[in-house]
Design a protein around this motif. Structure first.
Motif, short mmCIF file in Angstrom:
data_model
loop_
_atom_site.label_atom_id
_atom_site.label_comp_id
_atom_site.label_asym_id
_atom_site.label_seq_id
_atom_site.Cartn_x
_atom_site.Cartn_y
_atom_site.Cartn_z
N ALA A 70 56.90 17.44 1.38
CA ALA A 70 56.87 18.70 2.12
C ALA A 70 58.24 19.38 2.13
O ALA A 70 58.34 20.59 1.94
CB ALA A 70 56.38 18.46 3.55
N GLU A 71 59.28 18.61 2.34
CA GLU A 71 60.64 19.18 2.32
C GLU A 71 60.98 19.73 0.94
O GLU A 71 61.63 20.76 0.82
CB GLU A 71 61.67 18.11 2.74
CG GLU A 71 61.72 17.87 4.22
CD GLU A 71 62.29 19.05 4.99
OE1 GLU A 71 63.31 19.63 4.56
OE2 GLU A 71 61.71 19.40 6.03
N THR A 72 60.52 19.06 -0.10
CA THR A 72 60.76 19.53 -1.46
C THR A 72 60.06 20.86 -1.69
O THR A 72 60.65 21.81 -2.22
CB THR A 72 60.27 18.49 -2.49
OG1 THR A 72 60.97 17.26 -2.27
CG2 THR A 72 60.49 18.97 -3.92
N VAL A 73 58.80 20.95 -1.29
CA VAL A 73 58.05 22.21 -1.43
C VAL A 73 58.76 23.31 -0.65
O VAL A 73 58.95 24.43 -1.15
CB VAL A 73 56.59 22.04 -0.96
CG1 VAL A 73 55.89 23.39 -0.85
CG2 VAL A 73 55.83 21.11 -1.89
N LEU A 74 59.16 23.02 0.58
CA LEU A 74 59.82 24.01 1.42
C LEU A 74 61.10 24.52 0.77
O LEU A 74 61.34 25.73 0.69
CB LEU A 74 60.12 23.40 2.79
CG LEU A 74 60.69 24.32 3.85
CD1 LEU A 74 59.72 25.45 4.16
CD2 LEU A 74 61.01 23.52 5.10
N MET A 76 61.97 24.38 -2.43
CA MET A 76 61.70 25.08 -3.68
C MET A 76 61.14 26.48 -3.43
O MET A 76 61.42 27.40 -4.18
CB MET A 76 60.74 24.27 -4.55
CG MET A 76 61.33 22.98 -5.08
SD MET A 76 62.85 23.19 -6.03
CE MET A 76 62.25 24.06 -7.46
N ARG A 77 60.38 26.65 -2.38
CA ARG A 77 59.84 27.97 -2.04
C ARG A 77 60.92 28.95 -1.60
O ARG A 77 60.75 30.15 -1.71
CB ARG A 77 58.79 27.87 -0.93
CG ARG A 77 57.47 27.36 -1.41
CD ARG A 77 56.46 27.39 -0.30
NE ARG A 77 55.12 27.12 -0.82
CZ ARG A 77 54.02 27.32 -0.13
NH1 ARG A 77 54.07 27.76 1.10
NH2 ARG A 77 52.85 27.05 -0.67
N GLN A 78 62.01 28.44 -1.09
CA GLN A 78 63.08 29.30 -0.61
C GLN A 78 63.88 29.92 -1.75
O GLN A 78 64.56 30.90 -1.56
CB GLN A 78 64.02 28.52 0.33
CG GLN A 78 63.35 28.16 1.63
CD GLN A 78 64.22 27.27 2.51
OE1 GLN A 78 65.23 26.73 2.07
NE2 GLN A 78 63.80 27.10 3.75
#
Length: 112
Positions: A70-74, A76-78
């Motif tokens: 989840a932290e990775t997705v967050l 990368m989305r930024q």
């Protein structure tokens, strides 16, 4: 007496194993979360207590692997560009991030 020592032995074996399952987040990751939380909520003893509670609640809801995903997705989305777009439109990534947000919301209710 024989039963007491077997009972004590069982507790000695079972408790460390259970503690490891609950505490599968590395100490450095917990500290990083607390420092970031305190930067947002104030550098006070109360913020330290609340932010520590928050990561403990999140750790009780999400496994370490799920938290990392989840932290990775967050993160990368930024970012911008084509790579970030891959993380924004994917339903799997959206679900992973939703799990983190639900855990954070529950931690917020319990700790703040």
């Amino acid at each position: 007496m024989k039963y007491l020592s077997l009972s004590a032995l069982f507790c000695a074996i079972a408790l460390p194993a259970a503690a490891q399952v609950v505490n599968d987040y590395p100490t450095a990751a917990r500290a990083e979360y607390v420092f970031a939380c305190m930067a947002t909520n104030g550098q006070t003893a109360e913020a330290l207590t609340r932010c520590s509670c928050s990561i403990d609640q999140i750790a009780g809801i999400l496994s370490w692997d799920d938290y990392v995903a989840a932290e990775t997705v967050l993160r990368m989305r930024q970012g911008g560009g084509e790579r970030a777009a891959l993380f924004r439109g994917n339903p799997t990534n959206t679900a992973i991030l939703a799990d983190l947000r639900r855990a954070q919301a529950e931690a917020e209710i319990l700790c703040f």
